[in-house]
Scaffold this motif. Structure first.
Motif, PDB file in Angstrom:
ATOM      1  N   GLY A  56       0.816  -1.214   0.000  1.00 35.48           N
ATOM      2  CA  GLY A  56       0.000   0.000   0.000  1.00 35.48           C
ATOM      3  C   GLY A  56       0.845   1.258   0.000  1.00 35.48           C
ATOM      4  N   ARG A  57       1.920   1.244   0.783  1.00 32.51           N
ATOM      5  CA  ARG A  57       2.802   2.410   0.816  1.00 32.51           C
ATOM      6  C   ARG A  57       3.488   2.619  -0.527  1.00 32.51           C
ATOM      7  NH1 ARG A  57       8.551   1.938   3.367  1.00 32.51           N
ATOM      8  NH2 ARG A  57       8.554   0.660   1.485  1.00 32.51           N
ATOM      9  N   ASP A  58       3.954   1.527  -1.138  1.00 32.35           N
ATOM     10  CA  ASP A  58       4.634   1.645  -2.428  1.00 32.35           C
ATOM     11  C   ASP A  58       3.684   2.164  -3.507  1.00 32.35           C
ATOM     12  OD1 ASP A  58       6.905   0.724  -1.218  1.00 32.35           O
ATOM     13  OD2 ASP A  58       6.754  -1.326  -1.994  1.00 32.35           O
ATOM     14  N   ARG A  59       2.440   1.695  -3.465  1.00 31.73           N
ATOM     15  CA  ARG A  59       1.459   2.187  -4.436  1.00 31.73           C
ATOM     16  C   ARG A  59       1.172   3.667  -4.213  1.00 31.73           C
ATOM     17  NH1 ARG A  59      -2.911  -2.839  -4.282  1.00 31.73           N
ATOM     18  NH2 ARG A  59      -1.700  -4.295  -5.590  1.00 31.73           N
ATOM     19  N   THR A  77       2.193   5.572   4.836  1.00 32.39           N
ATOM     20  CA  THR A  77       3.473   5.505   5.540  1.00 32.39           C
ATOM     21  C   THR A  77       3.261   5.251   7.024  1.00 32.39           C
ATOM     22  OG1 THR A  77       4.487   7.010   3.936  1.00 32.39           O
ATOM     23  CG2 THR A  77       5.602   6.766   6.051  1.00 32.39           C
ATOM     24  N   THR A  78       2.259   5.911   7.599  1.00 36.22           N
ATOM     25  CA  THR A  78       1.933   5.682   9.005  1.00 36.22           C
ATOM     26  C   THR A  78       1.489   4.246   9.233  1.00 36.22           C
ATOM     27  OG1 THR A  78       1.285   7.999   9.309  1.00 36.22           O
ATOM     28  CG2 THR A  78       0.437   6.406  10.903  1.00 36.22           C
ATOM     29  N   ALA A  79       0.657   3.736   8.328  1.00 38.10           N
ATOM     30  CA  ALA A  79       0.193   2.351   8.443  1.00 38.10           C
ATOM     31  C   ALA A  79       1.359   1.374   8.337  1.00 38.10           C
ATOM     32  CB  ALA A  79      -0.841   2.056   7.354  1.00 38.10           C
ATOM     33  N   PHE A  80       2.301   1.681   7.455  1.00 35.47           N
ATOM     34  CA  PHE A  80       3.463   0.812   7.304  1.00 35.47           C
ATOM     35  C   PHE A  80       4.332   0.840   8.558  1.00 35.47           C
ATOM     36  CE2 PHE A  80       7.957   0.344   6.132  1.00 35.47           C
ATOM     37  CZ  PHE A  80       7.932  -0.965   5.675  1.00 35.47           C
ATOM     38  N   SER A  81       4.523   2.029   9.133  1.00 31.31           N
ATOM     39  CA  SER A  81       5.325   2.134  10.355  1.00 31.31           C
ATOM     40  C   SER A  81       4.691   1.339  11.492  1.00 31.31           C
ATOM     41  CB  SER A  81       5.475   3.605  10.757  1.00 31.31           C
ATOM     42  OG  SER A  81       6.179   4.327   9.776  1.00 31.31           O
ATOM     43  N   THR A  82       3.373   1.440  11.607  1.00 32.57           N
ATOM     44  CA  THR A  82       2.664   0.685  12.640  1.00 32.57           C
ATOM     45  C   THR A  82       2.814  -0.814  12.414  1.00 32.57           C
ATOM     46  OG1 THR A  82       1.049   2.467  12.912  1.00 32.57           O
ATOM     47  CG2 THR A  82       0.413   0.282  13.702  1.00 32.57           C
ATOM     48  N   ALA A  83       2.649  -1.239  11.162  1.00 34.62           N
ATOM     49  CA  ALA A  83       2.791  -2.660  10.839  1.00 34.62           C
ATOM     50  C   ALA A  83       4.218  -3.137  11.087  1.00 34.62           C
ATOM     51  CB  ALA A  83       2.391  -2.904   9.385  1.00 34.62           C
ATOM     52  N   SER A  84       5.199  -2.267  10.836  1.00 35.98           N
ATOM     53  CA  SER A  84       6.595  -2.637  11.072  1.00 35.98           C
ATOM     54  C   SER A  84       6.860  -2.870  12.553  1.00 35.98           C
ATOM     55  CB  SER A  84       7.524  -1.545  10.541  1.00 35.98           C
ATOM     56  OG  SER A  84       7.413  -1.417   9.148  1.00 35.98           O
TER      57      SER A  84
END
Length: 353
Positions: A21-24, A168-175
């Motif tokens: 999602g972040r890459d898209r 980006t926020t969603a990716f950071s949380t998932a990370s």
């Protein structure tokens, strides 16, 4: 309670989806930014073209007026000298010089009085035609400066920026969730590799910071740089010259940056070892690599983030982990601040910038 491996599998799936999602979102943002830049460039080019055509049209109008006045002056002289003022009045009536060219047929009868008249008439025709053509071009150039969808492009970029921020926020949380799941799974499995933790480590560790550095391995920090109050095993030195990251056996070890492999092989309590020379006196070392899992040889060039080995527990080790060591001019330094200065938070496995 859900088994740690199932938590890791879920975290790996969620992280992969968040990364996609972040890459898209990044791709959409980049496209919107380029689209707006192209529109602005087109508008700027149109405005420059308008000013160029305006300057040419103004100059052509001045030239046409000058040529027409020169012709009128010559005709006046010819008429005064050759036929008197009656003919002059007929040629230059109160209607003004605007109809002069349409009445120049009357001048043909006095063309034998000068060889310049025909030449000047041709010049006037040329200058007037050019001025008229450039006036038409000016209208076209003016029309080309309107109807640029700047507001639409700016709105699209703003929307893409919001989407990218959310992704980006969603990716950071998932990370962060994935790191927690990875640490829990690695601890629960007592260092044994499993598909979920290996997949999760691969997802977390394959990215570069903006400075071009990579996470050497994904895992929990279990021992930092500096003096050891207690020795974990007989034979190890009282000063720990690197940082230990607990990770699943078989998970990837990444080259922290581009460089040349300086050493590989067995090295005492380090077990299987790889040393990479990055230039400018900086080297990074990777210890306790699994048997048969070293993928590089001395003299080989590697790129940042390239998989060079797999985590193991060779040498003086109490379980699968990576000992990462940083040396500057041959002296070991604390890896954590070194990597942090380059946008990598080791022991978390996240890229910070």
């Amino acid at each position: 309670m859900v088994a740690p491996s199932r938590d890791a599998a879920r975290a790996a799936s969620a992280l992969a989806a968040a990364e996609t999602g972040r890459d898209r979102a990044q791709a959409v943002y980049d496209a919107a930014r380029l689209d707006l830049a192209a529109t602005l460039a087109d508008q700027t080019a149109a405005l420059i073209r308008l000013e160029q055509v305006r300057a040419l049209a103004d100059a052509a109008a001045v030239q046409a007026e000058s040529s027409t006045r020169a012709l009128a002056a010559l005709v006046r002289t010819i008429v005064q000298k050759g036929t008197g003022t009656a003919t002059l009045d007929a040629l230059l009536s109160d209607e003004g010089s605007a109809d002069l060219l349409s009445r120049l047929g009357n001048v043909d009868r006095i063309a034998d009085l000068t060889g310049n008249l025909s030449t000047i008439r041709t010049r006037v025709d040329r200058d007037v035609h050019r001025a008229q053509a450039l006036q038409a071009d000016l209208g076209t150039a003016q029309a080309a400066t309107v109807d640029f969808p700047l507001a639409e492009k700016q709105a699209a970029l703003a929307a893409a920026e919001v989407s990218l921020s959310q992704a980006t926020t969603a990716f950071s949380t998932a990370s962060l969730d994935a790191q927690t799941a990875l640490a829990t799974s690695a601890e629960a499995s007592a260092g044994r590799a499993n598909q979920a933790t290996s997949q999760l480590a691969g997802i977390l560790g394959a990215r570069l910071s903006l400075t071009g550095w990579a996470t050497p391995a994904v895992g929990s920090l279990t021992d930092g740089f500096g003096p050891r109050p207690e020795l974990p095993l007989p034979g190890v030195l009282p000063f720990h010259s690197g940082t230990d990251l607990a990770a699943a056996c078989g998970s990837p070890v990444y080259a922290a940056n581009a460089g040349i492999v300086a050493q590989t092989g067995r090295l005492g309590t380090y077990g299987n070892w790889v040393l990479i020379d990055h230039g400018d006196g900086v080297t990074t070392g990777y210890a306790h690599i699994a048997d048969g899992a070293t993928l590089v040889v001395a003299g080989q060039s590697v790129t940042a983030g390239e998989v060079i080995a797999s985590v193991g527990d060779t040498g003086a080790s109490t379980g699968c982990h990576l000992h990462i060591e940083v040396r500057v001019d041959g002296t070991a330094i604390d890896p954590q601040p070194f990597f942090a200065d380059r946008g990598i938070n080791i022991g978390i496995g996240l890229v910070s910038g």
